[in-house]
Enzyme design. Structure first.
Site, mmCIF file in Angstrom:
data_model
loop_
_atom_site.group_PDB
_atom_site.id
_atom_site.type_symbol
_atom_site.label_atom_id
_atom_site.label_comp_id
_atom_site.label_asym_id
_atom_site.label_seq_id
_atom_site.Cartn_x
_atom_site.Cartn_y
_atom_site.Cartn_z
ATOM 1 N N GLY A 12 25.685 -70.689 -56.174
ATOM 2 C CA GLY A 12 24.598 -71.406 -56.843
ATOM 3 C C GLY A 12 24.760 -71.338 -58.347
ATOM 4 N N ILE A 17 19.327 -69.543 -62.411
ATOM 5 C CA ILE A 17 19.706 -68.132 -62.450
ATOM 6 C C ILE A 17 21.207 -67.949 -62.274
ATOM 7 C CG2 ILE A 17 19.490 -65.964 -61.166
ATOM 8 C CD1 ILE A 17 16.549 -66.584 -60.771
ATOM 9 N N GLY A 18 21.805 -68.745 -61.394
ATOM 10 C CA GLY A 18 23.247 -68.639 -61.185
ATOM 11 C C GLY A 18 24.030 -68.954 -62.443
ATOM 12 N N ASP A 63 29.303 -76.454 -50.123
ATOM 13 C CA ASP A 63 27.940 -76.341 -49.623
ATOM 14 C C ASP A 63 27.911 -75.177 -48.644
ATOM 15 O OD1 ASP A 63 25.444 -76.514 -48.529
ATOM 16 O OD2 ASP A 63 25.597 -78.612 -47.921
ATOM 17 N N TYR A 155 10.859 -69.717 -46.048
ATOM 18 C CA TYR A 155 11.376 -69.172 -47.311
ATOM 19 C C TYR A 155 10.986 -67.704 -47.482
ATOM 20 C CZ TYR A 155 12.330 -68.511 -52.246
ATOM 21 O OH TYR A 155 12.808 -68.023 -53.442
ATOM 22 N N LYS A 159 13.572 -64.386 -47.664
ATOM 23 C CA LYS A 159 13.668 -63.476 -48.805
ATOM 24 C C LYS A 159 13.289 -62.047 -48.418
ATOM 25 C CE LYS A 159 15.454 -66.359 -51.506
ATOM 26 N NZ LYS A 159 16.868 -66.177 -51.926
#
Length: 278
Positions: A12, A17-18, A63, A155, A159
């Site tokens: 990512g 953030i990546g 991907d 989601y 996480k």
């Protein structure tokens, strides 16, 4: 602890953030393998970082939600004779709305990217680290991992998995020379919410990706197992310790309830280029 001259692989990596992990690690002198779906964004970032910091940078457009994609990334690194000493599992995305009214295909992709790809990447690169008794794995979890999320059920569950998985592997590998670390940001100013398709999912003040990544690298240096950047986010993550599960569901469900009805049935965007950063 230094990453100068070492190879870091970031998933990512083309935005959010990546991208910040790539920039801050390159500034420290790390060589980079950048993975995301957008080849043009990756190549542009790699060229910029090579010029700015004199580091090496390889690009692997992929991907990771696709079956077998993590294995292809690993094999490509082997073909390039790259010794990955830092793995940053950052790619992820979210869906928002009533579970039964969201696309089943989309939610399956969410699990494949947020969970299966992260597990596969870790399982493939960890043995090479163990052979040298040296290496680091950073997994991007979220404040969403500390409590169930009505209207973002898949989601939040993914996480929670990432946080639990990372802490367990920290314990397993604490005396083997391998560091595991979970980054648990709250709302972050990235393209994440464009993919979610609902601004109500952005609970609290958005932090900058620069500060989130700086907090992660600083906490890793300090030997922590995980970090929740931002005092407000940290306190929110601890809330479940002081109220009942039902009270927590009522509170979070009220904040995340779709304003326009049942939520976006088919979220758009480029999920492998984004971080699970809520």
């Amino acid at each position: 602890m230094t990453f100068r001259g070492k190879w870091a692989l970031i998933t990512g990596a083309s935005s959010g953030i990546g991208e910040q992990f790539a920039r801050q690690l390159a500034k420290q002198g790390a060589h980079l393998v950048l993975v995301a779906r957008s080849k043009s964004k990756l190549e542009s970032l790699a060229a910029e970082l090579r010029t700015s910091y004199g580091i090496k940078a390889e690009v692997i457009p992929k991907d990771l939600a696709e079956q077998g994609a993590p294995g292809e990334v690993y094999r490509q690194c082997k073909l390039l004779d790259l010794d990955i000493e830092l793995l940053v599992n950052n790619a992820g995305f979210a869906t928002h709305g009533l579970f039964d009214q969201l696309s089943g295909v989309r939610q399956h992709e969410e699990v494949m990217l947020n969970v299966a790809a992260l597990v596969d990447m870790t399982h493939m690169f960890l043995p090479d680290m163990l052979r040298k008794s040296s290496g680091t794995v950073i997994n991007v979890a979220s404040t969403a991992g500390f409590q169930p999320l009505p209207y973002m059920a898949v989601y939040g569950a993914t996480k929670a998995f990432v946080l639990s998985f990372t802490q367990a592997l920290w314990w397993e590998n604490r005396d083997r020379g391998i560091r595991f670390f979970a980054l648990c940001p709250g709302a972050t100013d990235t393209g994440f919410f464009n993919v979610v398709g609902a601004e109500e999912a952005a609970v609290g003040k958005k932090e900058t990706p620069e500060k989130v990544v700086a907090a992660a690298l600083r906490s890793l240096e300090e030997g922590k197992v995980f970090v929740v950047p931002g005092m407000q986010n940290y306190l929110g993550a601890q809330l479940s310790r002081f109220i009942t599960r039902k009270q927590g569901l009522r509170l979070v469900g009220g904040m995340l309830r779709p304003r326009g009805g049942t939520g976006t049935p088919q979220n758009a965007g480029n999920p492998s280029d984004l971080a699970g950063n809520r």
